[in-house]
Every structure is written in structure tokens, then in C-alpha cells.
Scaffold this motif. Structure first.
Motif, short mmCIF file in Angstrom:
data_model
loop_
_atom_site.label_atom_id
_atom_site.label_comp_id
_atom_site.label_asym_id
_atom_site.label_seq_id
_atom_site.Cartn_x
_atom_site.Cartn_y
_atom_site.Cartn_z
N GLU A 85 0.84 -1.19 0.00
CA GLU A 85 0.00 0.00 0.00
C GLU A 85 0.88 1.23 0.00
O GLU A 85 1.86 1.30 0.74
CB GLU A 85 -0.88 0.03 1.25
CG GLU A 85 -2.13 -0.78 1.10
CD GLU A 85 -2.94 -0.72 2.39
OE1 GLU A 85 -3.63 0.28 2.61
OE2 GLU A 85 -2.85 -1.69 3.15
N MET A 86 0.51 2.19 -0.82
CA MET A 86 1.27 3.42 -0.93
C MET A 86 0.46 4.54 -0.30
O MET A 86 -0.61 4.90 -0.79
CB MET A 86 1.50 3.70 -2.42
CG MET A 86 2.48 4.79 -2.69
SD MET A 86 4.16 4.23 -2.40
CE MET A 86 4.80 4.25 -4.07
N LEU A 87 0.99 5.08 0.81
CA LEU A 87 0.34 6.24 1.42
C LEU A 87 0.69 7.45 0.55
O LEU A 87 1.87 7.69 0.29
CB LEU A 87 0.86 6.45 2.84
CG LEU A 87 0.62 5.28 3.81
CD1 LEU A 87 1.31 5.55 5.15
CD2 LEU A 87 -0.87 5.05 4.01
N TRP A 135 14.99 10.98 -9.85
CA TRP A 135 14.00 11.44 -10.82
C TRP A 135 12.89 10.41 -10.82
O TRP A 135 13.16 9.22 -10.79
CB TRP A 135 14.64 11.52 -12.22
CG TRP A 135 13.68 11.92 -13.28
CD1 TRP A 135 12.87 11.08 -14.00
CD2 TRP A 135 13.39 13.24 -13.73
NE1 TRP A 135 12.12 11.80 -14.88
CE2 TRP A 135 12.41 13.13 -14.73
CE3 TRP A 135 13.88 14.50 -13.39
CZ2 TRP A 135 11.89 14.24 -15.39
CZ3 TRP A 135 13.36 15.60 -14.05
CH2 TRP A 135 12.39 15.47 -15.04
N TRP A 136 11.64 10.83 -10.80
CA TRP A 136 10.57 9.83 -10.81
C TRP A 136 9.59 10.08 -11.95
O TRP A 136 9.11 11.20 -12.16
CB TRP A 136 9.80 9.80 -9.49
CG TRP A 136 9.14 8.45 -9.30
CD1 TRP A 136 9.67 7.38 -8.66
CD2 TRP A 136 7.86 8.04 -9.76
NE1 TRP A 136 8.80 6.32 -8.70
CE2 TRP A 136 7.69 6.68 -9.37
CE3 TRP A 136 6.84 8.64 -10.49
CZ2 TRP A 136 6.54 5.94 -9.68
CZ3 TRP A 136 5.69 7.91 -10.79
CH2 TRP A 136 5.56 6.58 -10.38
N SER A 137 9.32 9.02 -12.70
CA SER A 137 8.20 9.00 -13.64
C SER A 137 7.79 7.55 -13.73
O SER A 137 8.55 6.67 -13.31
CB SER A 137 8.63 9.51 -15.01
OG SER A 137 9.28 8.46 -15.72
N GLY A 180 9.77 6.85 2.28
CA GLY A 180 8.92 7.79 1.56
C GLY A 180 9.65 8.45 0.43
O GLY A 180 10.88 8.45 0.37
N ASN A 181 8.86 8.99 -0.50
CA ASN A 181 9.41 9.64 -1.67
C ASN A 181 8.51 10.79 -2.06
O ASN A 181 7.35 10.58 -2.38
CB ASN A 181 9.52 8.62 -2.81
CG ASN A 181 10.15 9.20 -4.05
OD1 ASN A 181 10.78 10.26 -4.00
ND2 ASN A 181 9.97 8.53 -5.18
N SER A 182 9.03 12.01 -1.99
CA SER A 182 8.25 13.17 -2.43
C SER A 182 8.68 13.51 -3.85
O SER A 182 9.83 13.86 -4.09
CB SER A 182 8.52 14.39 -1.55
OG SER A 182 8.07 14.14 -0.24
N ILE A 237 2.64 17.91 -6.23
CA ILE A 237 3.36 17.01 -5.33
C ILE A 237 2.75 15.63 -5.45
O ILE A 237 1.53 15.48 -5.46
CB ILE A 237 3.22 17.47 -3.86
CG1 ILE A 237 3.91 18.80 -3.61
CG2 ILE A 237 3.73 16.39 -2.91
CD1 ILE A 237 5.39 18.75 -3.43
N ASP A 238 3.62 14.64 -5.54
CA ASP A 238 3.19 13.24 -5.47
C ASP A 238 4.06 12.60 -4.40
O ASP A 238 5.20 12.24 -4.66
CB ASP A 238 3.39 12.59 -6.84
CG ASP A 238 3.55 11.07 -6.76
OD1 ASP A 238 3.29 10.48 -5.70
OD2 ASP A 238 3.96 10.47 -7.78
N PHE A 239 3.52 12.52 -3.18
CA PHE A 239 4.29 11.81 -2.15
C PHE A 239 3.79 10.38 -2.06
O PHE A 239 2.59 10.12 -2.07
CB PHE A 239 4.12 12.46 -0.77
CG PHE A 239 4.69 11.58 0.33
CD1 PHE A 239 6.05 11.60 0.61
CD2 PHE A 239 3.88 10.68 1.03
CE1 PHE A 239 6.59 10.76 1.59
CE2 PHE A 239 4.41 9.83 2.01
CZ PHE A 239 5.77 9.88 2.28
N GLY A 240 4.70 9.44 -1.96
CA GLY A 240 4.33 8.04 -1.75
C GLY A 240 5.19 7.44 -0.67
O GLY A 240 6.41 7.54 -0.71
N GLY A 241 4.54 6.83 0.31
CA GLY A 241 5.30 6.15 1.37
C GLY A 241 4.74 4.74 1.52
O GLY A 241 3.53 4.55 1.64
N1 SER Z 1 5.14 8.02 -7.37
C1 SER Z 1 6.18 7.92 -6.39
C2 SER Z 1 6.60 6.50 -6.11
O1 SER Z 1 5.93 5.57 -6.49
C3 SER Z 1 5.72 8.57 -5.11
O2 SER Z 1 4.40 8.26 -4.84
O3 SER Z 1 7.63 6.31 -5.50
#
Ligand code: SER
Length: 626
Positions: free
Chosen positions: A86-88, A179-181, A235-237, A257-261
Motif C-alpha cells: 500500500e502506498m500512502l 527522478w521519478w516518472s 517515503g518519496n516526495s 506534489i506526489d508523495f508516496g510512502g
Molecule cells: N510516485 C512515487 C513513487 O511511487 C511517489 O508516490 O515512488
């Protein structure tokens, strides 16, 4: 200790208090996105809104998104890889940005949850010269202030992982690392895809546990991104602010912003235990498997327990979202998860059906956040039971046949293992285990020999004998040579776009077209076909040199050369490499007899004009010169 359910709720409450609308998790099967089989990140369902569409709930959203990453199936077994998680998430859709988000997430981790700030480390984007993108100085400054506010040292270190931690707290990495995509690196992103620099947060489980010293990376210094498991990403912002264009990057209409933890990873950090499988989202599964197997989790069977715990949780969650075991599309993965669980169960000595009760156990774990799982427990139980029975019957038939065929033998040969596999679907691993149990000798390098026979078989059954010789070429005419090099480009492009599971299963060239078969579980989407075709044409346009070397077989494999056609290769092999530098900068390297063009530009533009199934798990693509 707070439970994982409480942790999820606490996270959502924290962001609700800061003006976020809480939205439910989307399905694991994307609803309006034919380009991908599964929801693999929190970001996926948010894509239209990151690109500028209005979200009905406003510009601040928080959620916990169920995610499944099929590409991680084989990775499961260490202390932290799972296929389902699960990604918060918290999302700013053109609303707040870095200077709000980083302090909030720090406050949540440190003040709200109580993680020790001394044990937190962060990475930030160091820029990318190729795309003229700058280092993220703002994030560096924010992190420096945040750590200082807790009296924690805040040294910034630039790049150079090979130098280790260097007493740093904030690490700035150039290029793709921060870098995130969805597509990964900037250079992999298709035009129209959004992405941006990110900042990752890690929890230090401590040097004193010796995780690094006992890992395969022990000869290199440890750093926050090291795979030894000492540092766990919590986590990753992502500062989602760019759009890939034909020319490079342009700013998106809004800064997001796309934060995922990872919920499980944060829970693990809170427990200060690097073994993620010890959190309460897994323990009921593991306890059940301990009971049926009579074996303990801690000890020599860790991997089997972890595989079953991960795979069964994922399979049940996928089934609750409507995916049934099947031999194609999403169902193929559920089947694989279940069958792998059966096989790992066997390694624990479980010789009867045991998976079905896990539907209820997983339903119970998620009764609060995902009541739909429990509501469907009956149908999920039945589906698991049916699949397990079917697979066990396959195995049983295979075992009987194994006994019959080896009655007068003292050795398990690759040929026999292949016959069992081909006729009864009996996996090689089980033949080996069975042979070991019966005290049979096992042919040396049986894995390789088995693969060789399998490839030969695939080649023969698909191509027949007519008109075929070395390299699958029908003649040496100029067009055939162009197609032959295009085959290598196609193979490389498929692996790049679809993944390294793509393996050539056969090829055939006529004066009009190239036909190429390869392992891949489902049909290519239009988007994937387009990307593959574009990639090949880009390589052709780059007019890359094609070079030939004769090398020691082992050196060729060590250099990354691919080989699929099942000859037993001689010690000296011929290797064709496409790319500007055969040692360091290449896009394709294959064991092959040739002949090939000298430069890819000689091929001219190509197009993919057909794609279909060739057999179970094998796709067939047709390509022609334009
Ligand atoms: N999209 C990023 C990731 O999956 C943060 O939600 O790491």
C-alpha cells in the motif's frame, strides 16, 4: 506498538487536518488505462489530475493506494520486497509545493509517529546536464533546516555513492537516481509523460546489525541506496512539474506534489525491525503456514515463508478486485502467484492443499480498511481451491510419470526433465527435487541443458525445417541482412520497453517481412507497439555501428550478450554488438553468426504491422521496412 491499520488512519488524519480530501484506494486493475495491467503506484490513478484535469475533491488529496508490481515476483524472498503493497499518498494538484510538503512529512514521521530523526537520511535531485535540469537546492535547504531544528547534524554530500556515507545526512545524486516518472529515467519517458525530481527518505536500521557485512555488497562501502537492507526507504516526495516533449522537458501547467510512502515499510521502521514480514499485515499468514507445515519462520525456511506470505496476500487482494486465475492478462499473474505458493509449500514439506483458508485470513487482516475482501471470501476460497487442486493434479501426474520413466535409470537427464515438462507441465525444479529425494544422479548443468532443449524445441515447432539455416535467415540478399539486424533491434527494444523477461523464442525472415516470437504474458498495447517501433526507428536514425567480435563464451556472457537459440555454443563465439562503443555504450549484444549491416542507418524506417499470440506465454510480432 501501533497497528498497521492505525498507522494508515493516522497518516490520513494528519493530512485531513491539513486540508486534504481523503479518497478511497482505486482498484488494483486500472479502470480507464489500457496501457498497463495493474495499478503499480499511488500516482497511476492520479495521472489525469497531475496533467491538469480538475479533481472532483479539490487540489489537496490523500489516500492509501493498493499497488501490485508484477515485475517484483522473482525478487520476493529478502526482508523487504513484496509484489503487493500500500502506498500512502499525498497530492498537491497545483496547490502547495516543497516548502510545505517536506516539513509536513518530516513532522509526520518524527513528531507524529515518533521515528528518531537521527535515523533518518534523505536524498535529493542533483540535476541532469543532458536535459539542462538544475540541482534541487531548495529541497537541500529545507532538509538542512528540518534536521537542524531537531539538533541533528545535516551535512550535504554530492554524488559518489562509491565513497559511502561520508558522514552525510542529505545526499544529492545527479542523473536518474532522484527522478521519478512511471517510465523511470528521463530518457525512457515517452513524449507526453509527466515526471520530476524527487526526494527520498530512508530509515537506518543501524550499522551494528551487520546487514551490510553479511550481504553480497560487503566489499563496497554502504550508502543510503545500497541494496543490503540497512537503509529502508520510507517515503518519496516527487515534485511533479515537467512534461516530456519531443525536444526535452517543459514545465507542466501546474506544480504538483506526489508523495508516496510504503505503509509496510513505515510500519517496519516503526518497529525498528528490518524484516518487513514481521509486521501485523503478514503475521497471521505466517502463523498459519507455521501451523500447517510444522516449521518455524525464523531459520532455514525464511524464503519459502516470505514467498507464500507475499504471494497469497497479493493473490487474494487481486481476486478481491475481480482477477481470477487464468493463462492470460492479469489472471496469468494470479495463477503464477498461486502455483509458486504451492511449490514453496512443498519446500516446507506441505503435501496437501493448504492455500484456500488464506482467503479468510487475508480477508480478516483487511476487514477494516478493505471490507470487500471479506465479503467475497467464499468465492475467493473456491477459486483458490480449484486452482490448487488443478495444479496438484498436474504435479501428481508428473510425479507418477517421473517414477515410471526413471524406474530403470540412475540419472535424471535434461531430456527426461523436458519430456515431463512438455507433456505434463511438470516444472524442472520439481524434477530435480524428486531426483534428489530418490537418490538419482542429476545431469551436470541441467538448467542450461534444459533451456537449450526447450529453445531448440520452440524453434523447431515454429519454423519447420524448410529454408532455414544459421541465424534463421532464408537467404543472404540485402533485404534479408537488413531484416536480420532489425531482428536484433526489435529484440533490444522489446526488452527495453517491456522488460527483461522478453526472450527470443524464434524468428523468420522473408523478403517482405520479419516475424519474431518472444516470451511475454500478454498482448502488447497500442502504446507499447508504438514505443517499440519508435525506439527501433530512433536507433536506426542514430546510425549506430554494428560490430563483430570473436570472444570466449564466458566473456561474452559476462559482457551481457544474449543467446537464445539452443546450440551448445563452442568456447569461442561470434558476438554482434550494436552501439557506439562495444564495451561501454551499446544497445544490443547477441551471440550470432551474422551477417549484418554495418550501420543501422542502412536499414531505413520500419513499422510493426501485426502482433498476435504465438502460443501460451509467447507473442508474435511482424515488422517490415517502410
Ligand atoms: N510516485 C512515487 C513513487 O511511487 C511517489 O508516490 O515512488
Amino acid at each position: 506498538m501501533i497497528s498497521s491499520n492505525d498507522l494508515r488512519q493516522r497518516y490520513l488524519d494528519f493530512f485531513a487536518k491539513r486540508g486534504h480530501a481523503i479518497v478511497p484506494s482505486s482498484s488494483l486493475v486500472p479502470e480507464n488505462d489500457p496501457t498497463t495491467l495493474f495499478t503499480g503506484s499511488g500516482m497511476q490513478p492520479m495521472l489525469p489530475y497531475l496533467l491538469g484535469a480538475d479533481h472532483p475533491k479539490g487540489t489537496r488529496i490523500a489516500d492509501s493506494q493498493k499497488s501490485f508490481r508484477s515485475q517484483d515476483i522473482e525478487e520476493v524472498g529478502d526482508n523487504r520486497h513484496t509484489t503487493f503493497f500500500e502506498m500512502l499518498g499525498n497530492w498537491s494538484l497545483g496547490d502547495y509545493f516543497k516548502k510545505e510538503q517536506l516539513p509536513w512529512i518530516f513532522e509526520f514521521l518524527v513528531d507524529d509517529l515518533g521515528l528518531d530523526p537521527q535515523k533518518l537520511y534523505v536524498t535529493v535531485y542533483g540535476g541532469d546536464q543532458q536535459y539542462d535540469l538544475p540541482q534541487d537546492d531548495e529541497a537541500i535547504e529545507l532538509w538542512q533546516q528540518l534536521f537542524a531544528s531537531k539538533g541533528v547534524d545535516n551535512k550535504v554530500v554530492s554524488g559518489a555513492r562509491e565513497k559511502g556515507l561520508q558522514d552525510g545526512r542529505i545526499f544529492s545524486y545527479e542523473g536518474a537516481a532522484n527522478w521519478w516518472s512511471r517510465a523511470g529515467d528521463p530518457s525512457n519517458m515517452p513524449v507526453g509523460e509527466p515526471g520530476g525530481p524527487d526526494s527520498e527518505m530512508f530509515y537506518d536500521y543501524g550499522e551494528e546489525r551487520g546487514l551490510h557485512e553479511s550481504s553480497e555488497w560487503k566489499d563496497q562501502p554502504c550508502h543510503v541506496n545500497c541494496d543490503c537492507g540497512r537503509f529502508g526507504e520510507v517515503g518519496n516526495s516527487v515534485f511533479m512539474q515537467y512534461l516530456k516533449t519531443e525536444k526535452g522537458f517543459e514545465p507542466l501547467p501546474q506544480q504538483n506534489i506526489d508523495f508516496g510512502g510504503g505503509l509496510e515499510r513505515i510500519a517496519s521502521a516503526l518497529a525498528d525491525d528490518p524484516d518487513m514480514f514481521k509486521i501485523d499485515l503478514f503475521t497471521p499468514i505466517i502463523e498459519y503456514v507455521e501451523k500447517v507445515s510444522g516449521k518455524q519462520y525464523e531459520g532455514e525456511h525464511l524464503i519459502s515463508f516470505r514467498v507464500i506470505a507475499d504471494h497469497m496476500r497479493a493473490a487474494v487482494m487481486l481476486m478481491a478486485d475481480g482477477v481470477l486465475p487464468d493463462n492470460k492478462d492479469q489472471g496469468y499473474f494470479v495463477r503464477r502467484l498461486l502455483r509458486r505458493s504451492v511449490r514453496y509449500g512443498k519446500q516446507l514439506g506441505i503435501n496437501k492443499p493448504f492455500l484456500a483458508p488464506l482467503a479468510e485470513i487475508v480477508g480478516e487482516i483487511y476487514a477494516e480498511p478493505y471490507p470487500a475482501v471479506k465479503q467475497q471470501v467464499e468465492s475467493i476460497t473456491q477459486a483458490i481451491q480449484a486452482e490448487e487442486d488443478k495444479f496438484l493434479r498436474t504435479l501428481e501426474r508428473g510425479l507418477q510419470e517421473f517414477a515410471r520413466q526413471t524406474a530403470d535409470e540412475s540419472q535424471l537427464t535434461a531430456q527426461l526433465a523436458f519430456t515431463l515438462y512438455e507433456t505434463y507441465g511438470f516444472p524442472l525444479e520439481l524434477s530435480i527435487e524428486e531426483a534428489e529425494q530418490q537418490g538419482l544422479k542429476i545431469e551436470e548443468n541441467i538448467d542450461q541443458a534444459f533451456a537449450t532443449i526447450k529453445d531448440q524445441h520452440a524453434a523447431q515447432s515454429r519454423e519447420g525445417a524448410a529454408g532455414k539455416f544459421k541465424g534463421g535467415l532464408a537467404d543472404h540478399s540485402e533485404t534479408a541482412v537488413q531484416y536480420h539486424t532489425a531482428t536484433h533491434l526489435l529484440h533490444a527494444a522489446l526488452r527495453k520497453i517491456l522488460g527483461d523477461h522478453v526472450e527470443q523464442k524464434g524468428s523468420n525472415i522473408t523478403g517482405e517481412r520479419l516475424r519474431f516470437d518472444f516470451a511475454h504474458p500478454q498482448a502488447l498495447t497500442d502504446e507499447e507497439k508504438k514505443q517499440v517501433e519508435q525506439q527501433i526507428n530512433d536507433w536506426i536514425a542514430a546510425d549506430l555501428p554494428v560490430t563483430n567480435q570473436t570472444m570466449e563464451k564466458e566473456a561474452a556472457f559476462a559482457a551481457g550478450a544474449l543467446a537464445f537459440f539452443g546450440e551448445k555454443y563452442p568456447d569461442q563465439v561470434s558476438v554482434y554488438t550494436i552501439g557506439s562503443d562495444p564495451a561501454n555504450d551499446w544497445i544490443s549484444k547477441e551471440l550470432c553468426g551474422g551477417p549484418h549491416v554495418e550501420h543501422t542507418g542502412e536499414i531505413g524506417a520500419v513499422e510493426i504491422f501485426k502482433e498476435k499470440s504465438a502460443s501460451a506465454g509467447v507473442r508474435r510480432v511482424y515488422l517490415r521496412l517502410k
